[in-house]
Write a protein that holds these residues in place. Structure first.
Motif, PDB file in Angstrom:
ATOM      1  N   THR A   1       2.831   1.658  -3.291  1.00  0.00           N
ATOM      2  CA  THR A   1       1.951   2.106  -4.381  1.00  0.00           C
ATOM      3  C   THR A   1       1.554   3.562  -4.178  1.00  0.00           C
ATOM      4  OG1 THR A   1       1.127  -0.154  -4.610  1.00  0.00           O
ATOM      5  CG2 THR A   1      -0.185   1.592  -5.623  1.00  0.00           C
ATOM      6  N   ALA A   2       1.195   3.912  -2.953  1.00  0.00           N
ATOM      7  CA  ALA A   2       0.758   5.285  -2.661  1.00  0.00           C
ATOM      8  C   ALA A   2       1.863   6.306  -2.921  1.00  0.00           C
ATOM      9  CB  ALA A   2       0.285   5.383  -1.213  1.00  0.00           C
ATOM     10  N   THR A  10      -5.135   9.810  -3.134  1.00  0.00           N
ATOM     11  CA  THR A  10      -4.090   8.795  -2.962  1.00  0.00           C
ATOM     12  C   THR A  10      -4.690   7.461  -2.537  1.00  0.00           C
ATOM     13  OG1 THR A  10      -2.429  10.453  -2.411  1.00  0.00           O
ATOM     14  CG2 THR A  10      -1.990   8.197  -1.681  1.00  0.00           C
ATOM     15  N   TYR A  11      -5.561   7.512  -1.546  1.00  0.00           N
ATOM     16  CA  TYR A  11      -6.172   6.280  -1.039  1.00  0.00           C
ATOM     17  C   TYR A  11      -6.982   5.576  -2.129  1.00  0.00           C
ATOM     18  CZ  TYR A  11      -9.091   3.086   1.587  1.00  0.00           C
ATOM     19  OH  TYR A  11      -9.725   1.961   2.020  1.00  0.00           O
ATOM     20  N   CYS A  58      -5.148  13.131   0.314  1.00  0.00           N
ATOM     21  CA  CYS A  58      -5.277  11.814   0.955  1.00  0.00           C
ATOM     22  C   CYS A  58      -6.382  10.975   0.308  1.00  0.00           C
ATOM     23  CB  CYS A  58      -5.552  11.982   2.449  1.00  0.00           C
ATOM     24  SG  CYS A  58      -4.141  12.631   3.365  1.00  0.00           S
ATOM     25  N   THR A  84      -4.740   4.113  -4.897  1.00  0.00           N
ATOM     26  CA  THR A  84      -3.942   2.995  -4.393  1.00  0.00           C
ATOM     27  C   THR A  84      -4.790   1.740  -4.221  1.00  0.00           C
ATOM     28  OG1 THR A  84      -2.428   4.510  -3.269  1.00  0.00           O
ATOM     29  CG2 THR A  84      -2.456   2.236  -2.490  1.00  0.00           C
ATOM     30  N   ALA A 112      -2.458  12.908  -7.327  1.00  0.00           N
ATOM     31  CA  ALA A 112      -3.026  13.375  -6.062  1.00  0.00           C
ATOM     32  C   ALA A 112      -2.665  14.832  -5.801  1.00  0.00           C
ATOM     33  CB  ALA A 112      -2.555  12.493  -4.909  1.00  0.00           C
ATOM     34  N   ILE A 145       0.923   8.262  -8.835  1.00  0.00           N
ATOM     35  CA  ILE A 145      -0.119   8.537  -7.844  1.00  0.00           C
ATOM     36  C   ILE A 145       0.159   9.846  -7.123  1.00  0.00           C
ATOM     37  CG2 ILE A 145      -1.111   7.759  -5.650  1.00  0.00           C
ATOM     38  CD1 ILE A 145      -1.256   5.006  -6.786  1.00  0.00           C
ATOM     39  N   PHE A 165       0.839  -1.198   0.000  1.00  0.00           N
ATOM     40  CA  PHE A 165       0.000   0.000   0.000  1.00  0.00           C
ATOM     41  C   PHE A 165       0.875   1.250   0.000  1.00  0.00           C
ATOM     42  CE2 PHE A 165      -2.443   3.455   1.689  1.00  0.00           C
ATOM     43  CZ  PHE A 165      -3.673   3.301   1.081  1.00  0.00           C
TER      44      PHE A 165
END
Length: 96
Positions: free
Chosen positions: A29-30, A84-85, A81, A88, A39, A35, A26
């Protein structure tokens, strides 16, 4: 008598192991450049719109306080956030 480490303990250990095995992928990837770039763009666009909606009068008349500026900074953090979340999780789910 009752055994220790029954079904509940096994389930807890399973979820702890599962959580640990998901953390590294996680985070990796984030923090990947695509990403982070997306983001950041989302945060700048959405954050700026929200700041204009919520703080423009105080900015224009010069009455913005330190608290307003702190809130403005956090206003950028939230869409960053969320973007991104969601990206991901979508990538990791597709990989399964």
């Amino acid at each position: 008598g009752r055994q220790t480490g029954g079904k509940g303990q096994r389930q807890l250990r399973h979820f702890q192991t599962l959580g640990q095995s998901l953390v590294k992928p996680f985070i990796a990837t984030a923090l990947s450049p695509p990403i982070v770039a997306t983001a950041t763009k989302v945060a700048l666009l959405v954050g700026t719109l929200l700041i204009a909606i919520n703080h423009l009068p105080a900015l224009l008349d010069g009455s913005a306080t330190a608290r307003n500026y702190l809130q403005m900074g956090l206003t950028y953090l939230v869409p960053y956030c969320v973007s991104t979340y969601s990206a991901t999780v979508a990538i990791l789910r597709r990989a399964d």
